[in-house]
Design an enzyme around this catalytic site. Structure first.
Site, PDB file in Angstrom:
ATOM      1  N   HIS A   1     -49.173  16.098 -37.043  1.00  0.00           N
ATOM      2  CA  HIS A   1     -50.282  16.958 -36.618  1.00  0.00           C
ATOM      3  C   HIS A   1     -51.150  17.214 -37.844  1.00  0.00           C
ATOM      4  O   HIS A   1     -50.880  16.672 -38.936  1.00  0.00           O
ATOM      5  CB  HIS A   1     -49.747  18.266 -36.011  1.00  0.00           C
ATOM      6  CG  HIS A   1     -48.745  18.966 -36.869  1.00  0.00           C
ATOM      7  ND1 HIS A   1     -49.080  19.555 -38.068  1.00  0.00           N
ATOM      8  CD2 HIS A   1     -47.407  19.147 -36.734  1.00  0.00           C
ATOM      9  CE1 HIS A   1     -48.000  20.079 -38.611  1.00  0.00           C
ATOM     10  NE2 HIS A   1     -46.966  19.847 -37.828  1.00  0.00           N
TER      11      HIS A   1
ATOM     12  N   HIS B   1     -49.535  17.908 -41.314  1.00  0.00           N
ATOM     13  CA  HIS B   1     -49.114  16.711 -42.060  1.00  0.00           C
ATOM     14  C   HIS B   1     -50.326  15.977 -42.640  1.00  0.00           C
ATOM     15  O   HIS B   1     -50.299  15.492 -43.768  1.00  0.00           O
ATOM     16  CB  HIS B   1     -48.372  15.735 -41.140  1.00  0.00           C
ATOM     17  CG  HIS B   1     -47.129  16.286 -40.515  1.00  0.00           C
ATOM     18  ND1 HIS B   1     -47.031  16.565 -39.176  1.00  0.00           N
ATOM     19  CD2 HIS B   1     -45.924  16.599 -41.040  1.00  0.00           C
ATOM     20  CE1 HIS B   1     -45.819  17.009 -38.897  1.00  0.00           C
ATOM     21  NE2 HIS B   1     -45.120  17.053 -40.010  1.00  0.00           N
TER      22      HIS B   1
ATOM     23  N   SER C   1     -47.188  23.108 -35.996  1.00  0.00           N
ATOM     24  CA  SER C   1     -45.795  22.693 -36.145  1.00  0.00           C
ATOM     25  C   SER C   1     -45.476  21.674 -35.061  1.00  0.00           C
ATOM     26  O   SER C   1     -45.987  21.782 -33.942  1.00  0.00           O
ATOM     27  CB  SER C   1     -44.876  23.914 -35.984  1.00  0.00           C
ATOM     28  OG  SER C   1     -43.557  23.492 -35.738  1.00  0.00           O
TER      29      SER C   1
ATOM     30  N   ARG D   1     -42.905  21.620 -33.559  1.00  0.00           N
ATOM     31  CA  ARG D   1     -42.157  22.349 -32.527  1.00  0.00           C
ATOM     32  C   ARG D   1     -43.069  23.135 -31.584  1.00  0.00           C
ATOM     33  O   ARG D   1     -42.594  23.632 -30.564  1.00  0.00           O
ATOM     34  CB  ARG D   1     -41.135  23.280 -33.180  1.00  0.00           C
ATOM     35  CG  ARG D   1     -39.991  22.517 -33.846  1.00  0.00           C
ATOM     36  CD  ARG D   1     -38.878  23.432 -34.327  1.00  0.00           C
ATOM     37  NE  ARG D   1     -37.685  22.692 -34.685  1.00  0.00           N
ATOM     38  CZ  ARG D   1     -37.349  22.327 -35.925  1.00  0.00           C
ATOM     39  NH1 ARG D   1     -38.127  22.638 -36.940  1.00  0.00           N
ATOM     40  NH2 ARG D   1     -36.231  21.664 -36.152  1.00  0.00           N
TER      41      ARG D   1
HETATM   42  P1  AMP Z   1     -41.862  18.270 -41.087  1.00  0.00           P
HETATM   43  O1  AMP Z   1     -42.291  16.986 -40.454  1.00  0.00           O
HETATM   44  O2  AMP Z   1     -41.895  19.443 -40.164  1.00  0.00           O
HETATM   45  O3  AMP Z   1     -40.563  18.129 -41.860  1.00  0.00           O
HETATM   46  O4  AMP Z   1     -42.962  18.610 -42.184  1.00  0.00           O
HETATM   47  C1  AMP Z   1     -43.298  17.691 -43.191  1.00  0.00           C
HETATM   48  C2  AMP Z   1     -44.165  18.383 -44.199  1.00  0.00           C
HETATM   49  O5  AMP Z   1     -45.342  18.883 -43.573  1.00  0.00           O
HETATM   50  C3  AMP Z   1     -43.469  19.599 -44.853  1.00  0.00           C
HETATM   51  O6  AMP Z   1     -43.789  19.633 -46.218  1.00  0.00           O
HETATM   52  C4  AMP Z   1     -44.091  20.758 -44.117  1.00  0.00           C
HETATM   53  O7  AMP Z   1     -44.116  21.959 -44.855  1.00  0.00           O
HETATM   54  C5  AMP Z   1     -45.513  20.244 -43.898  1.00  0.00           C
HETATM   55  N1  AMP Z   1     -46.156  20.974 -42.806  1.00  0.00           N
HETATM   56  C6  AMP Z   1     -45.692  21.142 -41.541  1.00  0.00           C
HETATM   57  N2  AMP Z   1     -46.546  21.933 -40.833  1.00  0.00           N
HETATM   58  C7  AMP Z   1     -47.543  22.274 -41.685  1.00  0.00           C
HETATM   59  C8  AMP Z   1     -48.718  23.080 -41.556  1.00  0.00           C
HETATM   60  N3  AMP Z   1     -49.037  23.701 -40.432  1.00  0.00           N
HETATM   61  N4  AMP Z   1     -49.527  23.216 -42.652  1.00  0.00           N
HETATM   62  C9  AMP Z   1     -49.209  22.587 -43.813  1.00  0.00           C
HETATM   63  N5  AMP Z   1     -48.117  21.827 -43.995  1.00  0.00           N
HETATM   64  C10 AMP Z   1     -47.294  21.660 -42.946  1.00  0.00           C
END
Ligand code: AMP
Length: 281
Positions: free
Chosen positions: A33, A36, A184, A186
């Site tokens: 999203h 990322h 997120s 989620r």
């Molecule tokens: P994930 O795929 O949830 O493990 O997230 C991968 C990376 O993206 C991690 O460093 C998260 O902190 C970052 N991330 C996820 N959601 C956001 C957001 N809304 N804003 C900034 N970074 C994000």
């Protein structure tokens, strides 16, 4: 965009990269999203070569967590990265990352005593272990992490410092929906009705920051106020005001000051959502 499914494939490519090229790396679990994307854009600006990993890491999920339901959309993710001009994606299968039972874990102690570390026992050991493995495979100069997972960012920074990984960790601000809800993977678990309640999380944290700025109420009173004003309909896993460096909760009877973060985790329907805001006074 180059796609690598094995360590061997990536290493072959890595050996062709000129030594003076700066590699930026964004580890993710996919279902990409705008959060990322903001990390990838930072890396694309700063580095000569930008890579992403997409890997839903079983080591960081507890048996009753949502690993089976965790959203997966590899084709769409690849298309998104291609459109951004990302140089490579490392997308290993579980067997590639864990070909045999892993006996070595990276444990960053203390910093996981509170927040999600307290609620999801062992979660951060899974995170640090997979991130260390990914760092050893990719060998980036910079790695980009979102401040949405603030505890994760602090823990990874400490791991890199303690173990002298030759990598600089860049924290990137939280990307939100227009209504304030932190983006997120989620969020897609939320029903239409739940989507209307979810922005209260950020309203609550913003109200908390306002109260902190006024410097009148104690930490305990601030939390009490924001719970009653915004969070009556939301199940709270934890919510508190923490020191940004140690991640220790502030004493309830003190007026918050210094480098602090208000952070929480919340259950809305099937989703467990986290959010935080930071302030220095
Ligand atoms: P994930 O795929 O949830 O493990 O997230 C991968 C990376 O993206 C991690 O460093 C998260 O902190 C970052 N991330 C996820 N959601 C956001 C957001 N809304 N804003 C900034 N970074 C994000």
């Amino acid at each position: 965009m180059k796609i690598f499914r094995t360590v061997k494939e990536y290493k072959k490519y890595f050996n062709t990269i000129q030594k003076n090229k700066i590699i930026g790396f964004v580890p993710t679990m996919g279902a990409l999203h705008n959060g990322h994307l903001s990390l990838l854009k930072k890396s694309l600006q700063k580095c000569d070569i930008t890579g992403i990993s997409i890997f839903v890491n079983p080591l960081q999920f507890a048996p009753d967590d949502d690993i089976e339901q965790y959203p997966r959309q590899e084709k769409k993710d690849i298309k998104i990265c291609e459109e951004l001009d990302v140089d490579f994606a490392f997308i290993p299968k579980i067997n590639e990352m864990y070909p045999e039972k892993i006996l070595t874990m990276i444990v960053v102690s203390n910093l996981q005593d509170n927040l999600c570390g307290e609620k999801r026992k062992g979660h951060f050991n899974g995170v640090t272990t997979v991130v260390a493995k990914l760092f050893n495979i990719i060998q980036p100069n910079f790695a980009f992490f979102g401040l949405k997972d603030f505890q994760q960012y602090i823990i990874i920074k400490k791991m890199v410092k303690d173990l002298i990984f030759p990598i600089e960790i860049i924290g990137c601000e939280i990307i939100r929906e227009r209504n304030g809800l932190a983006m997120s993977s989620r969020n897609r678990y939320l029903t239409k009705e739940e989507r209307e309640i979810a922005p209260n999380i950020n309203k609550a944290l913003r109200f908390g920051i306002e109260l902190i700025k006024e410097q009148k109420l104690t930490a305990g009173k601030i939390i009490e106020n924001i719970r009653t004003k915004y969070l009556k309909e939301i199940k709270i896993d934890y919510l508190n005001i923490y020191d940004q460096d140690t991640l220790i909760p502030l004493e309830k009877d003190k007026i918050p000051s210094g480098k602090i973060a208000i952070a929480g985790a919340f259950f809305i329907g099937k989703a467990r959502l986290i959010d935080n805001m930071r302030i220095s006074l």
